[in-house]
Design a protein around this motif. Structure first.
Motif, PDB file in Angstrom:
ATOM      1  N   ARG A   7      32.714  43.284  46.436  1.00 33.50           N
ATOM      2  CA  ARG A   7      31.992  42.136  46.966  1.00 33.50           C
ATOM      3  C   ARG A   7      32.946  40.975  47.237  1.00 33.50           C
ATOM      4  NH1 ARG A   7      27.522  39.829  43.072  1.00 33.50           N
ATOM      5  NH2 ARG A   7      26.909  42.016  43.268  1.00 33.50           N
ATOM      6  N   SER A   8      33.862  40.750  46.291  1.00 34.00           N
ATOM      7  CA  SER A   8      34.838  39.673  46.473  1.00 34.00           C
ATOM      8  C   SER A   8      35.779  39.983  47.628  1.00 34.00           C
ATOM      9  CB  SER A   8      35.640  39.478  45.187  1.00 34.00           C
ATOM     10  OG  SER A   8      34.771  39.203  44.108  1.00 34.00           O
ATOM     11  N   LYS A   9      36.166  41.250  47.756  1.00 32.52           N
ATOM     12  CA  LYS A   9      37.074  41.613  48.841  1.00 32.52           C
ATOM     13  C   LYS A   9      36.404  41.433  50.201  1.00 32.52           C
ATOM     14  CE  LYS A   9      39.837  44.827  46.095  1.00 32.52           C
ATOM     15  NZ  LYS A   9      40.252  46.235  45.900  1.00 32.52           N
ATOM     16  N   ILE A  10      35.119  41.821  50.300  1.00 37.82           N
ATOM     17  CA  ILE A  10      34.395  41.608  51.561  1.00 37.82           C
ATOM     18  C   ILE A  10      34.297  40.120  51.858  1.00 37.82           C
ATOM     19  CG2 ILE A  10      32.167  41.871  52.706  1.00 37.82           C
ATOM     20  CD1 ILE A  10      31.794  44.471  51.180  1.00 37.82           C
ATOM     21  N   ILE A 352      34.205  21.580  63.017  1.00 41.18           N
ATOM     22  CA  ILE A 352      33.243  22.612  63.440  1.00 41.18           C
ATOM     23  C   ILE A 352      33.500  23.921  62.708  1.00 41.18           C
ATOM     24  CG2 ILE A 352      32.500  24.004  65.408  1.00 41.18           C
ATOM     25  CD1 ILE A 352      33.083  21.563  67.181  1.00 41.18           C
ATOM     26  N   PHE A 353      34.773  24.310  62.610  1.00 42.25           N
ATOM     27  CA  PHE A 353      35.097  25.563  61.929  1.00 42.25           C
ATOM     28  C   PHE A 353      34.782  25.488  60.443  1.00 42.25           C
ATOM     29  CE2 PHE A 353      37.948  26.646  65.586  1.00 42.25           C
ATOM     30  CZ  PHE A 353      37.327  27.848  65.897  1.00 42.25           C
ATOM     31  N   ALA A 354      34.986  24.323  59.842  1.00 50.13           N
ATOM     32  CA  ALA A 354      34.673  24.190  58.416  1.00 50.13           C
ATOM     33  C   ALA A 354      33.176  24.391  58.180  1.00 50.13           C
ATOM     34  CB  ALA A 354      35.126  22.822  57.910  1.00 50.13           C
ATOM     35  N   VAL A 355      32.353  23.780  59.021  1.00 53.30           N
ATOM     36  CA  VAL A 355      30.902  23.965  58.886  1.00 53.30           C
ATOM     37  C   VAL A 355      30.524  25.418  59.146  1.00 53.30           C
ATOM     38  CG1 VAL A 355      28.667  23.278  59.822  1.00 53.30           C
ATOM     39  CG2 VAL A 355      30.449  21.563  59.499  1.00 53.30           C
ATOM     40  N   THR A 356      31.127  26.016  60.199  1.00 56.36           N
ATOM     41  CA  THR A 356      30.843  27.422  60.514  1.00 56.36           C
ATOM     42  C   THR A 356      31.255  28.332  59.368  1.00 56.36           C
ATOM     43  OG1 THR A 356      31.203  26.940  62.856  1.00 56.36           O
ATOM     44  CG2 THR A 356      31.256  29.249  62.189  1.00 56.36           C
ATOM     45  N   LEU A 357      32.439  28.057  58.779  1.00 57.57           N
ATOM     46  CA  LEU A 357      32.921  28.871  57.666  1.00 57.57           C
ATOM     47  C   LEU A 357      31.979  28.776  56.476  1.00 57.57           C
ATOM     48  CD1 LEU A 357      35.171  30.613  56.432  1.00 57.57           C
ATOM     49  CD2 LEU A 357      36.332  28.501  55.762  1.00 57.57           C
ATOM     50  N   LEU A 358      31.513  27.577  56.186  1.00 61.66           N
ATOM     51  CA  LEU A 358      30.594  27.406  55.061  1.00 61.66           C
ATOM     52  C   LEU A 358      29.315  28.199  55.286  1.00 61.66           C
ATOM     53  CD1 LEU A 358      29.899  26.028  52.396  1.00 61.66           C
ATOM     54  CD2 LEU A 358      29.048  24.073  53.711  1.00 61.66           C
ATOM     55  N   LEU A 359      28.756  28.111  56.501  1.00 57.93           N
ATOM     56  CA  LEU A 359      27.536  28.863  56.792  1.00 57.93           C
ATOM     57  C   LEU A 359      27.789  30.364  56.736  1.00 57.93           C
ATOM     58  CD1 LEU A 359      26.124  26.735  59.773  1.00 57.93           C
ATOM     59  CD2 LEU A 359      25.380  26.718  57.377  1.00 57.93           C
ATOM     60  N   ALA A 360      28.931  30.796  57.261  1.00 61.53           N
ATOM     61  CA  ALA A 360      29.252  32.222  57.243  1.00 61.53           C
ATOM     62  C   ALA A 360      29.401  32.735  55.814  1.00 61.53           C
ATOM     63  CB  ALA A 360      30.532  32.479  58.043  1.00 61.53           C
ATOM     64  N   LEU A 361      30.015  31.921  54.952  1.00 61.48           N
ATOM     65  CA  LEU A 361      30.190  32.351  53.561  1.00 61.48           C
ATOM     66  C   LEU A 361      28.852  32.415  52.828  1.00 61.48           C
ATOM     67  CD1 LEU A 361      33.458  30.437  52.577  1.00 61.48           C
ATOM     68  CD2 LEU A 361      33.171  32.787  53.347  1.00 61.48           C
ATOM     69  N   TRP A 365      27.941  36.244  51.322  1.00 62.60           N
ATOM     70  CA  TRP A 365      27.836  36.614  49.909  1.00 62.60           C
ATOM     71  C   TRP A 365      26.621  37.509  49.625  1.00 62.60           C
ATOM     72  CZ3 TRP A 365      31.212  36.657  46.165  1.00 62.60           C
ATOM     73  CH2 TRP A 365      30.758  36.846  44.852  1.00 62.60           C
ATOM     74  N   PRO A 366      25.409  37.139  50.043  1.00 58.45           N
ATOM     75  CA  PRO A 366      24.279  38.056  49.780  1.00 58.45           C
ATOM     76  C   PRO A 366      24.404  39.377  50.536  1.00 58.45           C
ATOM     77  CG  PRO A 366      23.572  36.190  51.137  1.00 58.45           C
ATOM     78  CD  PRO A 366      24.936  35.874  50.652  1.00 58.45           C
ATOM     79  N   VAL A 367      24.985  39.346  51.765  1.00 62.78           N
ATOM     80  CA  VAL A 367      25.165  40.605  52.492  1.00 62.78           C
ATOM     81  C   VAL A 367      26.137  41.507  51.743  1.00 62.78           C
ATOM     82  CG1 VAL A 367      26.064  41.609  54.625  1.00 62.78           C
ATOM     83  CG2 VAL A 367      24.599  39.596  54.728  1.00 62.78           C
ATOM     84  N   ALA A 368      27.235  40.928  51.250  1.00 56.90           N
ATOM     85  CA  ALA A 368      28.203  41.716  50.485  1.00 56.90           C
ATOM     86  C   ALA A 368      27.563  42.270  49.216  1.00 56.90           C
ATOM     87  CB  ALA A 368      29.420  40.852  50.144  1.00 56.90           C
ATOM     88  N   ALA A 369      26.725  41.440  48.567  1.00 57.64           N
ATOM     89  CA  ALA A 369      26.052  41.917  47.359  1.00 57.64           C
ATOM     90  C   ALA A 369      25.118  43.094  47.679  1.00 57.64           C
ATOM     91  CB  ALA A 369      25.271  40.776  46.722  1.00 57.64           C
ATOM     92  N   ARG A 370      24.417  43.020  48.806  1.00 55.93           N
ATOM     93  CA  ARG A 370      23.502  44.109  49.190  1.00 55.93           C
ATOM     94  C   ARG A 370      24.275  45.390  49.485  1.00 55.93           C
ATOM     95  NH1 ARG A 370      18.347  44.620  51.067  1.00 55.93           N
ATOM     96  NH2 ARG A 370      17.951  46.298  52.579  1.00 55.93           N
ATOM     97  N   ILE A 371      25.466  45.244  50.112  1.00 55.80           N
ATOM     98  CA  ILE A 371      26.284  46.423  50.414  1.00 55.80           C
ATOM     99  C   ILE A 371      26.847  47.036  49.146  1.00 55.80           C
ATOM    100  CG2 ILE A 371      28.415  47.170  51.570  1.00 55.80           C
ATOM    101  CD1 ILE A 371      27.859  45.069  53.702  1.00 55.80           C
TER     102      ILE A 371
END
Length: 683
Positions: A7-10, A352-361, A365-371
């Motif tokens: 999960r951390s690696k993803i 813009i990238f900082a906001v995008t990165l925060l939203l992406a993270l 995290w929940p997607v990685a946890a589900r995988i």
């Protein structure tokens, strides 16, 4: 532990990808925007510089036109004044011609009138004769002077040249320099008209100073106007324009904060070496200041570009030469101004990238946890698998068994692979246990066969025989059981019978064939003492029923321990060796026939020789000479003969010497063939 989690690696992979893309886009955008803005700003700077040049040209044109107008007005006034003076002189001349007054009196009256003739400013009139002598002048110091030494600006004698010119064309104009009372030379311009009645030249002279002062006033006004205009003009964000004259005068000064730019010495000239100024390197100023380099700018129509470095940063400098005024128009812009728009864009992109990165993270995290969750279930199941009884039927948890039906991606296929692995693992464990049981039984049988084979080896000879023969034999099978054989026993007549052989195969079949061969040799030797006949009878019995076509190479010898007489037969076996008391080695060559067991009723020829007292007789199988090392190099006959050619050793010492050398040669390599040695030494 954080980095060991998938999960951390993803999560980190998403971060790394986003950061890489962001860095690439930001750096590319910054470079492209910087180049574009720099080119645009430089183009704008050049346009402004050219506009200022055009404005300066227009101002200079107006100044020049004013100067021309002033000169023309002055010439017109001189012409009008000259016409007036000529008219007065003409009236005097008419009076003399009509007899009212005398000619000399008329001239004197005309001269007196000119002497007292005064005009505004520095203007006065004078007349001179054909010889260049001043007859009358509104400037008393000129009266009576000779003008022959006075030259005009063209270098001609003033009086003579204008006398000729006015006499020919009626009038003329000239500029000359007249010495003043204080020792200076005053620049003046004058109208010259020819008075034909008396052969005089009338001159109306005026000082150029008035025109010069008027032009200077207009020039000062032009400088003030340029200073006011350029001081309000800003290039890019903080650039500026200034003007430097050829005489070193800073016509329009740079801002006080950036005045040190003119004294900068770290200059870069982006021009080829052949176009660089004299004494200046193609990439540097040669230690000269920017002020000195600007004085060398040529009027080519295109601006010269240099780069000046200061503590405040690098400046982009473009200079244009305005030749009529001897001015150099200079535009200076800090290069940081070119990068400022790109930096502003970069800052906006970073936000813009900082906001995008925060939203992406937050989404990653929940997607990685589900995988990862099904993988964690599979990991716990795999860790519990070794603790299960793999011989029992599988007991797969329901949440594991449902994963292939619930997930149709790589995780589902991995779960299905785990279930198949569990099933196959249980089958393989069962099969392995059965194979292990069978192997243990087979190894037990091989051990029994080995014990039986070792039991077939001959017992030590009687003490009376050993006193007459030092005998030692050794056999090292390559597997649990081997196909080599050796045997020795005494015949009824007291002679020693010995045999050494090598069966064509290895393992259990070779061991059985070896046992049969040994038994046949002993049985035949009970009623036969000739080695050749023993060999023939053994061959016939082995060949009677041999469906696998096995054979044995064999040496059978009979040694008289008292006399040393030796009889032997060799059926395709390596020859016997004899080591003398002096260490000399000889080989008992000779072949009685082919290997035993190949064909019945073959004749075998007997061979004979003598083993003297102290000699050692050696028999061996090809497992000795064909032993290999880790590089598959063979031991060889030459090395064997070199090892055994040592007199004075007992049979056991000589056999052990050979075995030790074989072990050194093998260097840990696996034994590829059975090794058998028999050594007989006569005391």
């Amino acid at each position: 532990m954080f980095l060991r989690s998938l999960r951390s690696k993803i999560f980190l992979l998403v971060v790394a990808i986003l950061l890489t893309v962001a860095a690439f886009i930001m750096l590319s955008s910054r470079r492209d925007v910087t180049n574009t803005v720099a080119a645009s700003e430089q183009h704008a700077v050049r346009n402004v510089l050219e506009l200022v040049q055009h404005d300066t040209e227009a101002r200079w044109g107006a100044l020049f036109n004013d100067k021309i107008s002033t000169v023309r007005n002055g010439r017109r006034q001189l012409l009008q004044t000259g016409a007036t003076v000529a008219s007065v002189l003409d009236s005097y001349a008419r009076m003399a011609a009509s007899g009212v007054i005398g000619s000399d009196a008329a001239k004197e009256m005309a001269q007196a009138w000119i002497n007292q003739l005064h005009f505004d400013g520095h203007r006065y009139a004078f007349v001179y004769d054909a010889g260049g002598h001043v007859l009358a002048s509104g400037a008393p110091e000129m009266i009576g002077q000779d003008l022959g030494a006075v030259l005009d600006l063209k270098g001609r004698p003033l009086a003579r040249a204008l006398y000729d010119e006015s006499r020919t064309s009626g009038n003329g104009f000239a500029i000359y320099r007249w010495p003043t009372a204080d020792g200076r030379r005053e620049s003046r311009y004058a109208y010259f008209g020819y008075f034909r009645a008396w052969d005089w030249v009338i001159a109306i002279s005026d000082s150029v100073q008035d025109i010069t002062e008027q032009v200077d006033r207009r020039r000062v006004e032009m400088k003030v106007a340029l200073r006011e205009t350029l001081s309000r003009l800003t290039l890019a964000r903080s650039g500026f324009l200034f003007i430097v004259g050829d005489d070193g005068e800073v016509v329009v000064a740079p801002p006080r904060a950036d005045a040190a730019l003119l004294d900068a010495t770290d200059i870069r000239l982006p021009v080829p070496a052949e176009n660089a100024a004299p004494g200046v390197a193609a990439d540097g100023s040669g230690g000269r200041t920017l002020r000195a380099l600007l004085s060398e700018v040529r009027a080519t129509g295109e601006p010269d570009v240099v780069s000046a470095r200061m503590k405040s940063g690098t400046w982009h400098v473009e200079a244009l030469r305005f030749q009529p005024l001897g001015w150099t128009l200079v535009a200076a812009v800090p290069e940081r101004d070119f990068a400022a728009p790109a930096q502003a864009l970069l800052n906006r992109q970073a936000l813009i990238f900082a906001v995008t990165l925060l939203l992406a993270l937050l989404c990653a995290w929940p997607v990685a946890a589900r995988i990862v969750r099904p993988l964690e279930l599979l990991a716990r199941y795999a860790r519990a698998l070794p603790r299960q009884d793999l011989t029992a039927p599988p007991a797969v948890p329901a949440h594991i068994a449902l994963l292939p039906q619930r997930l149709h991606d790589e995780v589902g296929r991995l779960a299905d692979a785990f279930l198949v692995m569990d099933h196959r693992l249980r089958e393989n464990v069962t099969r392995l246990m059965n194979e292990t049981t069978r192997r243990e039984r087979f190894e037990s049988e091989l051990n029994i066969a080995r014990d039986i084979q070792l039991g077939l080896l001959p017992l030590p000879l009687e003490k009376a025989v050993l006193e007459r023969a030092d005998l030692h034999a050794v056999m090292k099978p390559a597997k649990e059981v081997g196909g080599d054989l050796y045997d020795y026993f005494t015949l009824p007549d007291g002679r020693l019978c010995f045999a050494i052989g090598d069966v064509s195969d290895k393992g259990v079949p070779a061991a059985l064939f070896m046992g049969i061969t040994r038994t046949l040799i002993r049985a035949t030797a009970e009623d036969e003492n000739d080695p050749a006949r023993i060999m023939a009878r053994v061959n016939n019995r082995l060949a009677e029923n041999n469906p696998n076509m096995m054979f044995v190479t064999l040496v059978i010898g009979v040694l008289d321990l008292d006399t040393g007489d030796l009889q032997w037969a060799n059926a395709g076996h390596p020859p016997l060796l004899v080591v003398g008391t002096d260490g000399a080695l000889r080989t008992l060559h000779g072949r009685s026939g082919p290997a035993c067991g190949v064909q019945e009723d073959l004749p075998y020829t007997g061979l004979s020789g003598v083993v003297a007292s102290g000699d050692t007789l050696i028999g061996y199988t090809d497992g000795v000479t064909e032993a290999n090392d880790p590089k598959d190099a063979l031991y060889g006959d030459a090395r064997l003969m070199a090892v055994v050619a040592r007199p004075g050793l007992s049979a056991a010492e000589l056999a052990q010497r050979v075995l030790d050398d074989l072990q050194a040669h093998a260097a840990g390599a696996e034994q590829s063939d059975d090794i058998t040695l028999i050594v007989i030494r006569r005391p």
